[in-house]
Write an enzyme that holds these catalytic residues in place. Sequence first.
Site, PDB file in Angstrom:
ATOM      1  N   LYS A   9       0.809  -0.997   0.051  1.00  0.00           N
ATOM      2  CA  LYS A   9       0.119  -0.058  -0.109  1.00  0.00           C
ATOM      3  C   LYS A   9       0.883   1.266   0.285  1.00  0.00           C
ATOM      4  O   LYS A   9       1.817   1.378   0.843  1.00  0.00           O
ATOM      5  CB  LYS A   9      -0.653  -0.026   1.295  1.00  0.00           C
ATOM      6  CG  LYS A   9      -1.774   1.031   1.433  1.00  0.00           C
ATOM      7  CD  LYS A   9      -2.541   1.214   2.782  1.00  0.00           C
ATOM      8  CE  LYS A   9      -3.453   2.444   2.838  1.00  0.00           C
ATOM      9  NZ  LYS A   9      -2.600   3.585   3.027  1.00  0.00           N
ATOM     10  N   LYS A  14       7.441   0.944   1.764  1.00  0.00           N
ATOM     11  CA  LYS A  14       8.234   0.290   0.670  1.00  0.00           C
ATOM     12  C   LYS A  14       9.634   0.711   0.566  1.00  0.00           C
ATOM     13  O   LYS A  14      10.604   0.128   0.438  1.00  0.00           O
ATOM     14  CB  LYS A  14       7.404   0.107  -0.449  1.00  0.00           C
ATOM     15  CG  LYS A  14       6.119  -0.650  -0.572  1.00  0.00           C
ATOM     16  CD  LYS A  14       5.515  -0.750  -1.693  1.00  0.00           C
ATOM     17  CE  LYS A  14       5.295   0.612  -2.486  1.00  0.00           C
ATOM     18  NZ  LYS A  14       4.312   1.444  -1.682  1.00  0.00           N
ATOM     19  N   LYS A  40       6.487   9.467  -7.872  1.00  0.00           N
ATOM     20  CA  LYS A  40       7.123  10.322  -7.084  1.00  0.00           C
ATOM     21  C   LYS A  40       8.715  10.451  -7.072  1.00  0.00           C
ATOM     22  O   LYS A  40       9.247  11.429  -6.809  1.00  0.00           O
ATOM     23  CB  LYS A  40       6.910  10.158  -5.482  1.00  0.00           C
ATOM     24  CG  LYS A  40       5.351   9.927  -5.017  1.00  0.00           C
ATOM     25  CD  LYS A  40       5.025  10.207  -3.514  1.00  0.00           C
ATOM     26  CE  LYS A  40       5.610   8.894  -2.905  1.00  0.00           C
ATOM     27  NZ  LYS A  40       5.244   7.550  -3.448  1.00  0.00           N
ATOM     28  N   ASP A 128      -0.578  -0.012  -4.933  1.00  0.00           N
ATOM     29  CA  ASP A 128      -1.946   0.028  -4.425  1.00  0.00           C
ATOM     30  C   ASP A 128      -2.676  -0.771  -5.752  1.00  0.00           C
ATOM     31  O   ASP A 128      -3.889  -1.355  -5.588  1.00  0.00           O
ATOM     32  CB  ASP A 128      -2.742   1.289  -4.384  1.00  0.00           C
ATOM     33  CG  ASP A 128      -2.074   1.984  -2.944  1.00  0.00           C
ATOM     34  OD1 ASP A 128      -1.220   2.679  -2.990  1.00  0.00           O
ATOM     35  OD2 ASP A 128      -3.003   1.709  -2.032  1.00  0.00           O
TER      36      ASP A 128
END
Length: 252
Positions: A9, A14, A40, A128
């Site tokens: 998620k 991560k 990102k 996700d």
Amino acid sequence: MLKLAFYGKGGIGKSTVTANLAAAFATLGLKVIQIGCDPKADSTINLLHGQKITSVMDYFRQYDAEPNDLETIAKRGFKNILCLETGGPTPGLGCAGRGIITTFQILKELQLFETEQPDVVLYDVLGDVVCGGFAAPIREGYAEYVVIVTSGEKMALYAANNIAQAVANFADRSYAKLLGLVLNCRNVPDEQAKVEAFAKSVNVPILATIPRSDEINICEDLGQTVLEGTANSDIANLFLTLASNLQKLTKR
């Protein structure tokens, strides 16, 4: 070559887990590449003392051309780890998954793995949604194994279950195998028991439990992993142990 893809998620940690593992593998004397697969483009920032690198998609936008060499899209960080970021489209425009597919095509053309000959390749993937480009590390043979990072929070486990199902759907095609879970603790009630129950339901082990750690936060504020910032700490040794165990589990 050990090729691991980390899913989970968004915001579950991560990048923290992946970067600290990259640093641990490098500390054990292995040649490591980390590839951030998130718009990102901040997966490798704590291997580079807080510096962001030019992502592949940013390079495209800036020069309207493919990079001609690795030096334009990669930097070497802690322990000589080679760091790359796929990046993504301009916010609100285009498909982020397409950025991953495009990056992998370019890395293939640049013969990244033939040139670098790494011992370990780590993919930090936005998890996700396991569709299209985000599933590319699983489907296209780039990763051999998937590790899911989760907490005991409901939505983290919900995402983990979706990812586990996606990997299972690819099982009969000789794609990446789900190796296990990393529990990145959020200190929710009965967290260990909840994650143990989930691990049992998908028939994989919990590979490591990462406790809430001020040391991780302090090191990240300095743009470092714990392997660099607090090398003799219990949390650094935990990542070293995980790296060593992953080598043993995947050794053929």
